[in-house]
Motif scaffolding. Structure first.
Motif, PDB file in Angstrom:
ATOM      1  N   GLU A   5       0.844  -1.186   0.000  1.00 44.32           N
ATOM      2  CA  GLU A   5       0.000   0.000   0.000  1.00 44.32           C
ATOM      3  C   GLU A   5       0.883   1.241   0.000  1.00 44.32           C
ATOM      4  OE1 GLU A   5      -3.871  -1.651   2.426  1.00 44.32           O
ATOM      5  OE2 GLU A   5      -2.298  -0.661   3.557  1.00 44.32           O
ATOM      6  N   ILE A   6       0.475   2.222  -0.769  1.00 42.20           N
ATOM      7  CA  ILE A   6       1.142   3.529  -0.773  1.00 42.20           C
ATOM      8  C   ILE A   6       0.159   4.504  -0.160  1.00 42.20           C
ATOM      9  CG2 ILE A   6       2.151   5.364  -2.173  1.00 42.20           C
ATOM     10  CD1 ILE A   6       2.759   3.252  -4.303  1.00 42.20           C
ATOM     11  N   SER A   7       0.594   5.200   0.876  1.00 42.63           N
ATOM     12  CA  SER A   7      -0.291   6.159   1.532  1.00 42.63           C
ATOM     13  C   SER A   7       0.460   7.460   1.798  1.00 42.63           C
ATOM     14  CB  SER A   7      -0.840   5.578   2.836  1.00 42.63           C
ATOM     15  OG  SER A   7       0.219   5.237   3.708  1.00 42.63           O
ATOM     16  N   ALA A   8      -0.307   8.528   1.890  1.00 41.31           N
ATOM     17  CA  ALA A   8       0.277   9.837   2.150  1.00 41.31           C
ATOM     18  C   ALA A   8       0.253  10.115   3.647  1.00 41.31           C
ATOM     19  CB  ALA A   8      -0.503  10.916   1.414  1.00 41.31           C
ATOM     20  N   LYS A   9       1.321  10.693   4.151  1.00 38.42           N
ATOM     21  CA  LYS A   9       1.387  11.066   5.557  1.00 38.42           C
ATOM     22  C   LYS A   9       0.771  12.453   5.780  1.00 38.42           C
ATOM     23  CE  LYS A   9       5.809   8.716   6.329  1.00 38.42           C
ATOM     24  NZ  LYS A   9       7.195   8.964   6.732  1.00 38.42           N
ATOM     25  N   SER A  10       0.771  13.271   4.748  1.00 37.78           N
ATOM     26  CA  SER A  10       0.304  14.647   4.877  1.00 37.78           C
ATOM     27  C   SER A  10      -1.200  14.698   5.119  1.00 37.78           C
ATOM     28  CB  SER A  10       0.635  15.444   3.616  1.00 37.78           C
ATOM     29  OG  SER A  10       2.022  15.477   3.422  1.00 37.78           O
ATOM     30  N   PRO A  11      -1.624  15.462   6.124  1.00 39.92           N
ATOM     31  CA  PRO A  11      -3.050  15.519   6.442  1.00 39.92           C
ATOM     32  C   PRO A  11      -3.895  16.208   5.362  1.00 39.92           C
ATOM     33  CG  PRO A  11      -1.828  17.067   7.799  1.00 39.92           C
ATOM     34  CD  PRO A  11      -0.816  16.273   7.034  1.00 39.92           C
ATOM     35  N   HIS A  12      -3.269  16.970   4.494  1.00 36.59           N
ATOM     36  CA  HIS A  12      -4.019  17.690   3.460  1.00 36.59           C
ATOM     37  C   HIS A  12      -4.007  16.978   2.104  1.00 36.59           C
ATOM     38  CE1 HIS A  12       0.159  18.926   3.002  1.00 36.59           C
ATOM     39  NE2 HIS A  12      -0.116  19.315   1.778  1.00 36.59           N
ATOM     40  N   PHE A  13      -3.456  15.770   2.055  1.00 34.46           N
ATOM     41  CA  PHE A  13      -3.339  15.050   0.794  1.00 34.46           C
ATOM     42  C   PHE A  13      -4.682  14.920   0.075  1.00 34.46           C
ATOM     43  CE2 PHE A  13      -3.997  10.936  -1.275  1.00 34.46           C
ATOM     44  CZ  PHE A  13      -3.178  11.096  -2.375  1.00 34.46           C
ATOM     45  N   HIS A  14      -5.696  14.451   0.781  1.00 31.66           N
ATOM     46  CA  HIS A  14      -6.995  14.212   0.145  1.00 31.66           C
ATOM     47  C   HIS A  14      -7.612  15.493  -0.408  1.00 31.66           C
ATOM     48  CE1 HIS A  14      -8.136  15.452   4.182  1.00 31.66           C
ATOM     49  NE2 HIS A  14      -9.353  15.695   3.726  1.00 31.66           N
ATOM     50  N   LEU A  15      -7.328  16.621   0.204  1.00 27.87           N
ATOM     51  CA  LEU A  15      -7.859  17.897  -0.284  1.00 27.87           C
ATOM     52  C   LEU A  15      -7.230  18.281  -1.624  1.00 27.87           C
ATOM     53  CD1 LEU A  15      -7.762  19.867   3.084  1.00 27.87           C
ATOM     54  CD2 LEU A  15      -9.764  18.834   1.990  1.00 27.87           C
ATOM     55  N   VAL A  16      -5.931  18.078  -1.720  1.00 30.28           N
ATOM     56  CA  VAL A  16      -5.226  18.405  -2.959  1.00 30.28           C
ATOM     57  C   VAL A  16      -5.571  17.394  -4.052  1.00 30.28           C
ATOM     58  CG1 VAL A  16      -2.948  18.690  -4.021  1.00 30.28           C
ATOM     59  CG2 VAL A  16      -3.338  19.494  -1.691  1.00 30.28           C
ATOM     60  N   GLU A  17      -5.624  16.115  -3.697  1.00 27.72           N
ATOM     61  CA  GLU A  17      -5.872  15.053  -4.682  1.00 27.72           C
ATOM     62  C   GLU A  17      -7.292  15.093  -5.233  1.00 27.72           C
ATOM     63  OE1 GLU A  17      -5.177  11.446  -6.917  1.00 27.72           O
ATOM     64  OE2 GLU A  17      -3.924  13.049  -6.221  1.00 27.72           O
ATOM     65  N   LYS A  18      -8.274  15.197  -4.366  1.00 25.65           N
ATOM     66  CA  LYS A  18      -9.678  15.070  -4.793  1.00 25.65           C
ATOM     67  C   LYS A  18     -10.418  16.399  -4.936  1.00 25.65           C
ATOM     68  CE  LYS A  18      -9.525  10.595  -4.738  1.00 25.65           C
ATOM     69  NZ  LYS A  18      -9.458   9.839  -5.947  1.00 25.65           N
ATOM     70  N   GLY A  19      -9.844  17.478  -4.411  1.00 26.54           N
ATOM     71  CA  GLY A  19     -10.516  18.772  -4.473  1.00 26.54           C
ATOM     72  C   GLY A  19     -11.272  19.055  -3.181  1.00 26.54           C
ATOM     73  N   HIS A  20     -11.686  20.327  -3.014  1.00 25.42           N
ATOM     74  CA  HIS A  20     -12.392  20.710  -1.795  1.00 25.42           C
ATOM     75  C   HIS A  20     -13.113  22.042  -1.985  1.00 25.42           C
ATOM     76  CE1 HIS A  20      -8.382  22.569  -1.562  1.00 25.42           C
ATOM     77  NE2 HIS A  20      -8.981  23.550  -0.903  1.00 25.42           N
TER      78      HIS A  20
END
Length: 145
Positions: free
Chosen positions: A83-98
């Motif tokens: 599995e590859i995962s991001a440690k940064s708490p804001h990863f999902h915001l940048v990747e998927k939008g917000h």
């Protein structure tokens, strides 16, 4: 319509040969998964740097290799994965939008960059080629071809 019957001989022996090959080289698949996951992580970081214009100065920047974790190989035999995962708490915001909010009011939407998805799609062909090469080499080494 006439009934047809097809008999194939040797499938049991072939399956047994493949099972023996997997048993003889249990770590080969895991080693390849780990190696390719690390290469994919480099591609993800390069895409993050390119698409988000990040300078990698902050310790949680998505433009750093250390911002992404590659797990140890999990599973057994032919059901292994990493599995590859991001440690940064804001990863999902940048990747998927917000949604963009100011003082509790939504004033817009920031589109996601999808650099993880893009890097994965680009790397799929390379990974398939690496697996094919490994299987062919193991089949030769195991005397099956």
């Amino acid at each position: 319509m006439a009934d047809a019957e097809l008999k194939v001989k040797g499938l049991d022996e072939l399956k047994m040969s493949f099972d023996q090959l997997v048993a003889k080289y249990p770590d080969k698949a895991g080693d390849l998964l780990k190696k390719d996951a690390l290469a994919l992580r480099r591609n993800i970081v390069n895409n993050a740097k390119e698409l988000t214009k990040t300078k990698s100065e902050h310790k949680k920047s998505l433009g750093k290799l250390s911002s992404f974790r590659v797990s140890q190989v999990q599973g057994l035999m032919n059901n292994q994965f990493v599995e590859i995962s991001a440690k940064s708490p804001h990863f999902h915001l940048v990747e998927k939008g917000h949604e963009l909010k100011v003082k509790g009011k939504t004033i817009g939407f920031v589109q996601g960059v999808h650099y993880l998805d893009k890097a994965t799609k680009v790397y799929e062909d390379k990974f398939e080629e690496h697996v094919d090469n490994m299987v062919e080499a193991l089949l030769k080494e195991g005397g099956l071809i």
